[in-house]
Design an enzyme around this catalytic site. Structure first.
Site, PDB file in Angstrom:
ATOM      1  N   MET A   1       0.856  -0.551   0.335  1.00  0.00           N
ATOM      2  CA  MET A   1       0.174  -0.146   0.400  1.00  0.00           C
ATOM      3  C   MET A   1       0.952   1.153   0.308  1.00  0.00           C
ATOM      4  O   MET A   1       2.255   1.481   0.617  1.00  0.00           O
ATOM      5  CB  MET A   1      -1.184  -0.251   1.771  1.00  0.00           C
TER       6      MET A   1
ATOM      7  N   ARG B   1      -5.742  -0.839   9.532  1.00  0.00           N
ATOM      8  CA  ARG B   1      -6.295  -0.198  10.581  1.00  0.00           C
ATOM      9  C   ARG B   1      -6.957  -1.509  12.027  1.00  0.00           C
ATOM     10  O   ARG B   1      -6.085  -1.522  13.614  1.00  0.00           O
ATOM     11  CB  ARG B   1      -7.239   0.858  10.802  1.00  0.00           C
TER      12      ARG B   1
ATOM     13  N   HIS C   1       1.500   4.719  12.394  1.00  0.00           N
ATOM     14  CA  HIS C   1       1.723   4.330  10.796  1.00  0.00           C
ATOM     15  C   HIS C   1      -0.327   3.519  11.318  1.00  0.00           C
ATOM     16  O   HIS C   1      -1.151   3.246  11.622  1.00  0.00           O
ATOM     17  CB  HIS C   1       1.682   3.179  10.663  1.00  0.00           C
ATOM     18  N   GLU C   2      -1.038   4.368   9.727  1.00  0.00           N
ATOM     19  CA  GLU C   2      -2.185   3.941   9.481  1.00  0.00           C
ATOM     20  C   GLU C   2      -2.680   4.689   9.525  1.00  0.00           C
ATOM     21  O   GLU C   2      -3.975   4.222   9.983  1.00  0.00           O
ATOM     22  CB  GLU C   2      -2.736   2.326   9.400  1.00  0.00           C
ATOM     23  N   GLY C   3      -1.966   5.768   9.755  1.00  0.00           N
ATOM     24  CA  GLY C   3      -3.048   7.420  10.705  1.00  0.00           C
ATOM     25  C   GLY C   3      -2.969   7.059  12.398  1.00  0.00           C
ATOM     26  O   GLY C   3      -2.956   6.822  13.032  1.00  0.00           O
TER      27      GLY C   3
END
Lengths: 601, 601
Positions: free
Chosen positions: A162, A298, A441-443
């Site tokens: 990603m 997430r 990571h991932e927000g």
């Protein structure tokens, strides 16, 4: 001492007693499954974890992958271990049988993956991201794209990534600048730089399929002009064989504090003549598609954080049971032998806190997995929609709470071991380093808090929020009839009241006043909501444990259930009351951070 | 970007405005000093820090010392840097002029050392421990011992260590087994194993002077049978030249998560014919002497934790000021340029929290240094005794609060940098690893909490406790007359009330009931007391800032003082109220951790 990777009894409790995963086998998709097949998958995972990952865990940590300008070099044992996962079928356990999957429900797959993740850490990121990449293309790609890219990924020949983050944009996706130009033949050419691409390059697979966010020339500014592309490392011919090397290059590897089982890459796309790229879905809809993968990622992050907390807890528990040191304060006789440190109340506090954090966090993640099953396979459309709503609503909490409390648990594991926890003879310091990535990571934590308060709470006339509260009410009603847990139900009711009044104040402020001020303490709202949700999850566990105890089970089970009730009590005594502090800050619309000026620092 | 090692303006504020270090120059011992000489020493320290330590900091972190079975190998730059410290006179800044010291008061020496510690991390441990070792021998050794061991240590030719911990005893000093046998000539022979000996072996100095706890044959069991010995690596002839190699050997180096600038050693004493050892003071009084060094080391640990928090704060602050990303929630125009992240309220929260933790912690450590000066050099015996009492009382808090909140600050520094904070292009992940040792060594967090509640509070009819409260009352009275801070004074009054009522309950329980239960939540008491003390320290800073602002200072100073007031506000809004949660647990004599059974885990 060999601490178990995870407590299998506890996973069984969560799967079958807490969430009734067996009920999934009533659904057509899972009809061939049974508790036995779930357990067999878990047993396989445990075997692979213990045989391939545990023995190399520390070696992988101390031998970072390297890049010689051409290729990535990593310990060959990593490839062997990843291959063992693929060959065991555990790399894509939820995929259809015909795509090489085991067609497991996600809740069972999650518990299976827990063993691998606990022992393999970020080494499991390769197959995990590949799986999520497949799921995205299956959902939004064409049949040809699925055939061309998903099939070899499911077979373990290709890997997937990603690719979102850019050096100058970071969390601000609106500002990403990677460009895509239509080539006239249905393909595009992508050019730009991406950073922090997990598994961005390596030699574990024949090919790597990047899902890349880019902006088609002339697209609107901001997040509404972002498209999603499949950009492979090697082009693939129509017969499925590998074609030319695409214009996709590793620019460098980052040296991370932990999680060294997986490469983190700076990638350069199209620095020569443009990287050949295939549009997924429609132009300018990329962010929406990417969130299909992102939301899955997430939950993966939350799960990894919870699992790392669980395995650290097991390790420090084993240590505390075997390490003699000191005496209780009540013992004044220096001639008496030292006690094992688990006898010290403060060590028990550190173990109980870890248990409450780790098992609360992991049960929350399993709930997420169950909702993910339900949104796909629940019997009625209404149930599916409700599950979708709840999962969408809870995702920022499922991502964040384990990410915040997982590292806290790992810090306590270090503290239980004392000086021995700070050195690499024991893995707890590695868990601590590994887990620190998860709130990023991932927000990030802050991004999740804004997602929760500014988007998820108001969403659909507060539909997700109301649905979440209704679920909690159900649990409270059930608990209220059981004297062993009714007191906690009452406390949860009060906590929900606090949550409601706080939410009201904040939504009012968001509507009427300065939005930046209204959102300034959003992290405290995330913490408040998170603690209420985990208190709810613990009450659910308490109900099950109390019922089971009433049935006068086998002695070992009695102890197990008493431990659950004690962790529930710990959470309500030591953790839940914190929400009152945070609620006050929020209800006051405290302006301390908002009014702080850059020049005053 | 080159972030400053520390904020020099802030150190100046603490030294001269908060604690009036200049007043020290009125005392005979410091008569030759002035604000100028203090500043010159700080400037020297900053120069050495920037020239010798900053450039090698990361290289040292990634190149652990190694042991070939004979010698320790470390980067030669470490020796150069340590020599630069010695040559600048900063290795023993508080020592007498005639012993090669600068005769600085401890409060000024501490601020001087802060630059070195911030840039050099545990590389400063070599000279720091040597200094503390000297101070112990000066206090409890014979003139001959001082001449033989302290002089070469002060000159930087020898190094010193503290050797307490044993593999099977850890924090349980009562169980240490290292033996000492009188040799008939006034010397002893020591035999046993010690672990986690910081600077236990290296080639930085000609000789290493170990202060070793051991048990003379026939001594009483427990802590009452422990004696203290000087055990050098090389014997020293009467003319001061090095003699034979003593029977003291490095058994191995530990691989630590952080703090890699200093060796952590497993040491073997007397595995051949016994290590020649010289008794310090009297037999069986060793633990008391060692606590002279230990207490000093505890303040050093708190200081290191605070300083690491301060330097991480500076680094993330610089980053936040320069890194553009995202927009405020109020901005809906994707065409507008991204703002620097310091504009986001949540980033300001993370910076403000760091400021509150780091500057609160460091000011507390400077108070400890000032008390340490006062107990030695205050004009009257009464003042000296009071300072001794207060320092003794506060030591567990000075050690623990910075050790708990320092790592929290460093975690926030990582979070401000996001993904960039997790990789070693930036030092914040190293600070996070380095700082995690501080809640462990020189008495763990749990050990400190027992020291505070079970020993320091009841001590001398609660004399230390009362003295501490009286100091806080004084500050409250002063603050109450200033409208800008009077509200905080009121809140601190309430907090102290909470502390008092909690203390009363606990002391009652300790006297009447189950002592193990009464002490079970001692860590929460340490946290409660710690937050009250740091709230007091912040109120002191607020009073000074408010007064200064009333004088309408220069614009830069106005901003600085406003920042101080905002950090004060942050601490009272976000941190201080936590004490109510902890007080409830304590006042309930909560038995959750106490009643938890080993088999229930």
């Amino acid at each position: 001492m060999v601490a178990p990777v995870l407590n299998a009894r506890d996973l069984e409790f969560m799967l079958y007693e807490l969430f009734d995963a067996e009920a999934m086998t009533q659904r057509p998709r899972y009809a061939d499954h049974s508790r036995e097949t779930f357990n067999a998958a878990m047993e396989t995972a445990r075997t692979v974890a213990e045989k391939y990952f545990l023995p190399i865990r520390q070696k992988v940590d101390t031998n970072e992958p390297t890049f010689d300008g051409q290729n990535v070099h990593m310990l060959p044992e990593i490839k062997t271990a990843v291959q063992a996962v693929i060959e065991s079928g555990l790399s894509c356990p939820t995929a259809d049988y015909e795509l090489g999957g085991m067609q497991l429900p996600r809740i069972a797959a999650n518990a299976t993956g827990a063993f691998l993740s606990a022992a393999g850490g970020t080494m499991m990121g390769y197959t995990g991201l590949t799986n999520a990449n497949c799921n995205l293309i299956e959902a939004h790609g064409t049949p040809e794209q699925i055939e061309k890219w998903v099939t070899p990924m499911r077979e373990g020949r290709f890997a997937g990534t990603m690719a979102m983050t850019e050096p100058s944009a970071g969390s601000g996706l609106a500002d990403l600048t990677t460009s895509a130009t239509a080539h006239g033949d249905g393909t595009y050419r992508v050019a730009g730089n991406k950073i922090f691409i997990s598994g961005g390059d390596h030699e574990l697979n024949e090919n790597i399929v990047h899902l890349v966010l880019a902006r088609v020339k002339g697209a609107p500014k901001g997040v509404k002009g972002i498209s999603l592309f499949i950009v492979p490392k090697f082009l693939v011919n129509d017969d499925g064989s590998l074609g030319a090397r695409n214009d996709v290059w590793l620019a460098g590897l980052f040296h991370k504090m932990g999680g060294r089982g997986q490469t983190s890459c700076a990638m350069s796309f199209g620095e020569k003549d443009g990287a050949v790229a295939y549009l997924v879905g429609e132009e300018n809809q990329g962010l929406r598609y990417m969130f299909h993968m992102m939301n899955e990622a997430r939950v993966m992050v939350g799960t990894a954080a919870a699992v790392t907390a669980m395995t650290g807890y097991q390790y420090s528990l084993d240590y505390a049971r075997e390490r003699p040191q000191g005496r209780l304060a009540s013992c004044k006789d220096p001639q008496s032998p030292p006690v094992n440190i688990i006898q010290h109340p403060d060590v028990r506090r550190m173990l109980l806190a870890q248990k409450a954090y780790a098992e609360g966090a992991y049960a929350l993640c399993l709930l997420g997995a169950q909702l993910s099953d339900d949104e796909r396979t629940a019997p009625t459309e209404e149930e599916r929609q409700k599950a979708h709503l709840l999962l969408d609503f809870l995702t920022p909490i499922i991502k964040s709470w384990p990410s915040e409390y997982g590292p806290r648990a790992n810090s306590l594991a270090i503290q239980v071991l004392g000086g021995h926890g700070y050195i690499n003879e024991h893995p707890v310091e590695m868990f601590y380093r590994d887990n620190r990535l998860n709130p990023i990571h991932e927000g990030t934590y802050g991004v999740q808090s804004l997602d929760l308060l500014a988007r998820k709470v108001p969403m659909g006339g507060m539909a997700g929020y109301q649905a979440c509260l209704a679920e909690m009410e159900k649990t409270i009603n059930e608990a209220s009839t059981d004297a062993a847990v009714a007191g906690f139900a009452k406390e949860l009711t009060e906590a929900i009241q606090t949550l409601k009044s706080t939410t009201e104040v904040l939504l009012g402020a968001m509507a009427e006043k300065n939005i930046d001020l209204a959102l300034a303490n959003s992290v405290k709202y995330l913490e408040l909501f998170g603690n209420v949700v985990v208190a709810w999850i613990w009450l659910k566990q308490g109900i099950v444990a109390s019922k089971a105890l009433a049935g006068n089970p086998h002695e070992d089970d009695q102890k197990f259930y008493k431990g659950k009730l004690q962790a529930l009590k710990y959470f309500y005594r030591f953790e839940l009351p914190e929400i009152n502090v945070w609620s006050k800050i929020l209800c006051d619309l405290d302006d301390t951070t908002y009014e702080m000026q850059e020049e005053w620092f």
